[in-house]
Design a protein around this motif. Structure first.
Motif, PDB file in Angstrom:
ATOM      1  N   LEU A 193      -2.720  16.593 -24.762  1.00  0.00           N
ATOM      2  CA  LEU A 193      -2.077  17.289 -23.650  1.00  0.00           C
ATOM      3  C   LEU A 193      -2.216  16.503 -22.359  1.00  0.00           C
ATOM      4  CD1 LEU A 193      -2.851  21.068 -24.244  1.00  0.00           C
ATOM      5  CD2 LEU A 193      -0.848  19.725 -24.923  1.00  0.00           C
ATOM      6  N   HIS A 194      -3.370  15.872 -22.157  1.00  0.00           N
ATOM      7  CA  HIS A 194      -3.524  15.041 -20.964  1.00  0.00           C
ATOM      8  C   HIS A 194      -2.592  13.831 -21.024  1.00  0.00           C
ATOM      9  CE1 HIS A 194      -6.523  16.873 -18.477  1.00  0.00           C
ATOM     10  NE2 HIS A 194      -7.355  17.029 -19.482  1.00  0.00           N
ATOM     11  N   GLY A 195      -2.333  13.332 -22.220  1.00  0.00           N
ATOM     12  CA  GLY A 195      -1.394  12.220 -22.335  1.00  0.00           C
ATOM     13  C   GLY A 195      -0.015  12.601 -21.843  1.00  0.00           C
ATOM     14  N   VAL A 196       0.480  13.767 -22.271  1.00  0.00           N
ATOM     15  CA  VAL A 196       1.796  14.232 -21.829  1.00  0.00           C
ATOM     16  C   VAL A 196       1.790  14.528 -20.334  1.00  0.00           C
ATOM     17  CG1 VAL A 196       3.561  16.018 -22.101  1.00  0.00           C
ATOM     18  CG2 VAL A 196       2.332  15.175 -24.103  1.00  0.00           C
ATOM     19  N   LEU A 197       0.741  15.213 -19.866  1.00  0.00           N
ATOM     20  CA  LEU A 197       0.666  15.568 -18.449  1.00  0.00           C
ATOM     21  C   LEU A 197       0.621  14.337 -17.553  1.00  0.00           C
ATOM     22  CD1 LEU A 197      -1.805  18.603 -18.221  1.00  0.00           C
ATOM     23  CD2 LEU A 197       0.586  18.534 -17.486  1.00  0.00           C
ATOM     24  N   SER A 198      -0.193  13.368 -17.928  1.00  0.00           N
ATOM     25  CA  SER A 198      -0.315  12.160 -17.100  1.00  0.00           C
ATOM     26  C   SER A 198       1.011  11.435 -16.987  1.00  0.00           C
ATOM     27  CB  SER A 198      -1.380  11.230 -17.694  1.00  0.00           C
ATOM     28  OG  SER A 198      -2.657  11.832 -17.667  1.00  0.00           O
TER      29      SER A 198
ATOM     30  N   PRO B  72      -0.458  17.672  -8.162  1.00  0.00           N
ATOM     31  CA  PRO B  72      -0.680  16.470  -8.969  1.00  0.00           C
ATOM     32  C   PRO B  72      -1.787  15.564  -8.440  1.00  0.00           C
ATOM     33  CG  PRO B  72       1.668  16.865  -8.721  1.00  0.00           C
ATOM     34  CD  PRO B  72       0.967  17.832  -7.809  1.00  0.00           C
ATOM     35  N   GLN B  73      -1.941  15.474  -7.114  1.00  0.00           N
ATOM     36  CA  GLN B  73      -2.973  14.583  -6.576  1.00  0.00           C
ATOM     37  C   GLN B  73      -4.369  15.078  -6.944  1.00  0.00           C
ATOM     38  OE1 GLN B  73      -2.261  11.679  -5.444  1.00  0.00           O
ATOM     39  NE2 GLN B  73      -0.086  12.148  -5.605  1.00  0.00           N
ATOM     40  N   ARG B  74      -4.536  16.359  -6.991  1.00  0.00           N
ATOM     41  CA  ARG B  74      -5.807  16.940  -7.423  1.00  0.00           C
ATOM     42  C   ARG B  74      -6.065  16.585  -8.881  1.00  0.00           C
ATOM     43  NH1 ARG B  74      -5.711  23.312  -7.107  1.00  0.00           N
ATOM     44  NH2 ARG B  74      -3.999  22.859  -8.547  1.00  0.00           N
ATOM     45  N   TYR B  75      -5.011  16.653  -9.690  1.00  0.00           N
ATOM     46  CA  TYR B  75      -5.133  16.285 -11.102  1.00  0.00           C
ATOM     47  C   TYR B  75      -5.535  14.821 -11.253  1.00  0.00           C
ATOM     48  CZ  TYR B  75      -3.801  15.199 -15.902  1.00  0.00           C
ATOM     49  OH  TYR B  75      -3.819  14.767 -17.209  1.00  0.00           O
ATOM     50  N   PHE B  76      -4.844  13.943 -10.522  1.00  0.00           N
ATOM     51  CA  PHE B  76      -5.127  12.513 -10.660  1.00  0.00           C
ATOM     52  C   PHE B  76      -6.498  12.122 -10.123  1.00  0.00           C
ATOM     53  CE2 PHE B  76      -0.376  11.922 -10.905  1.00  0.00           C
ATOM     54  CZ  PHE B  76      -0.388  11.443 -12.213  1.00  0.00           C
TER      55      PHE B  76
ATOM     56  N   ASP C 106     -14.292  20.686  -5.714  1.00  0.00           N
ATOM     57  CA  ASP C 106     -13.288  21.722  -5.486  1.00  0.00           C
ATOM     58  C   ASP C 106     -12.224  21.697  -6.584  1.00  0.00           C
ATOM     59  OD1 ASP C 106     -14.624  22.413  -3.190  1.00  0.00           O
ATOM     60  OD2 ASP C 106     -13.174  21.523  -1.808  1.00  0.00           O
ATOM     61  N   ALA C 107     -11.802  20.495  -6.979  1.00  0.00           N
ATOM     62  CA  ALA C 107     -10.765  20.376  -7.996  1.00  0.00           C
ATOM     63  C   ALA C 107     -11.269  20.879  -9.345  1.00  0.00           C
ATOM     64  CB  ALA C 107     -10.299  18.930  -8.104  1.00  0.00           C
ATOM     65  N   TYR C 108     -12.458  20.450  -9.740  1.00  0.00           N
ATOM     66  CA  TYR C 108     -13.025  20.921 -11.000  1.00  0.00           C
ATOM     67  C   TYR C 108     -13.202  22.435 -10.986  1.00  0.00           C
ATOM     68  CZ  TYR C 108     -14.235  16.662 -13.623  1.00  0.00           C
ATOM     69  OH  TYR C 108     -14.193  15.520 -14.374  1.00  0.00           O
ATOM     70  N   ARG C 109     -13.683  22.957  -9.852  1.00  0.00           N
ATOM     71  CA  ARG C 109     -13.886  24.395  -9.768  1.00  0.00           C
ATOM     72  C   ARG C 109     -12.569  25.135  -9.889  1.00  0.00           C
ATOM     73  NH1 ARG C 109     -16.616  27.342 -11.734  1.00  0.00           N
ATOM     74  NH2 ARG C 109     -18.430  26.109 -11.083  1.00  0.00           N
ATOM     75  N   GLY C 110     -11.501  24.611  -9.279  1.00  0.00           N
ATOM     76  CA  GLY C 110     -10.200  25.253  -9.385  1.00  0.00           C
ATOM     77  C   GLY C 110      -9.703  25.292 -10.815  1.00  0.00           C
TER      78      GLY C 110
END
Length: 228
Positions: free
Chosen positions: A196-201, A108-112, A74-78
């Motif tokens: 970008l993932h570095g900054v986001l994380s 954020p939990q979906r991202y992590f 679901d997260a990847y699809r979103g």
């Protein structure tokens, strides 16, 4: 449109009820993940919250790993849908980067779950990589368009010479699937994705709190630099 002579199959009440229960179980799972992280996910605890027995809930998800897999799908699809929608409107690398950040900040939990610490003992099935490849293809398409839109003669010499990383990527491009991007485009996409993932994380984990800076400004600066 249904073919002549065929009837569109309607979902039965039992199937609708099952779909509703599975959706509620996933909602409860996200609540647990937000409170204790994915490693603390417990189907028995979810069953108790929903007034069900453990065995009853296992009729909807065979185990923790199946539930996590559904959440990952679901997260990847979103994320894939968010980037595809942006790309369909003509978005380039900067707009895709902003779509990525908006998606991450929304949950954020979906991202992590996708990009954070792996869940101990869990191994995602191969089909999740198919959805992940849609995300990378959108990024590679935008990176190739950015490269094609800037004639080599107008670029700094450092941008036109093959770097050691370009040579490496020429022989290590499994992560790009069958995308025809040349090594220089792979390099641009890889820099874009990792930085970008570095900054986001760091932002989502709260590491900028107390530093007195605006993560959005830092992210925007990275986007401008990566999109040049």
């Amino acid at each position: 449109m249904a073919v002549a002579g065929e009837e569109t199959r309607r979902e039965t009440p039992r199937e609708r009820y099952r779909a509703q229960l599975r959706a509620e179980i996933k909602e409860r799972a996200w609540e647990q993940i937000a409170a204790a992280g994915a490693p603390g996910l417990s189907l028995n605890a979810i069953a108790k919250q929903m007034g069900m027995s453990g065995p009853a809930l296992y009729r909807y998800f065979a185990g923790r790993d199946e539930l996590i897999t559904e959440l990952i799908r679901d997260a990847y699809r979103g994320l894939a849908d968010a980037l595809r929608t942006a790309a369909a409107s003509g978005a380039g690398l900067p707009e895709l980067g902003q779509a990525l950040r908006a998606w991450a900040l929304d949950d954020p939990q979906r991202y992590f779950l996708l990009f954070g610490t792996p869940v101990p003992g869990y191994h995602a099935p191969d089909d999740t990589t198919v959805i992940a490849s849609e995300i990378m293809n959108a990024l590679l398409d935008a990176a190739r368009s950015a490269d094609d839109g800037s004639p080599p003669d107008d670029r700094p010499a450092a941008a036109t010479e093959e770097s050691p990383l370009d040579s490496h990527l020429a022989g290590h491009r499994q992560w790009a699937g069958d995308h025809p991007a040349p090594p220089a485009t792979l390099r641009r996409a890889l820099h874009f994705w990792t930085r970008l993932h570095g900054v986001l994380s760091l932002e989502l984990a709260g590491h900028f709190t107390g530093m007195g800076l605006d993560p959005a400004a830092l992210y925007e600066h990275e986007l401008r630099h990566l999109s040049r």
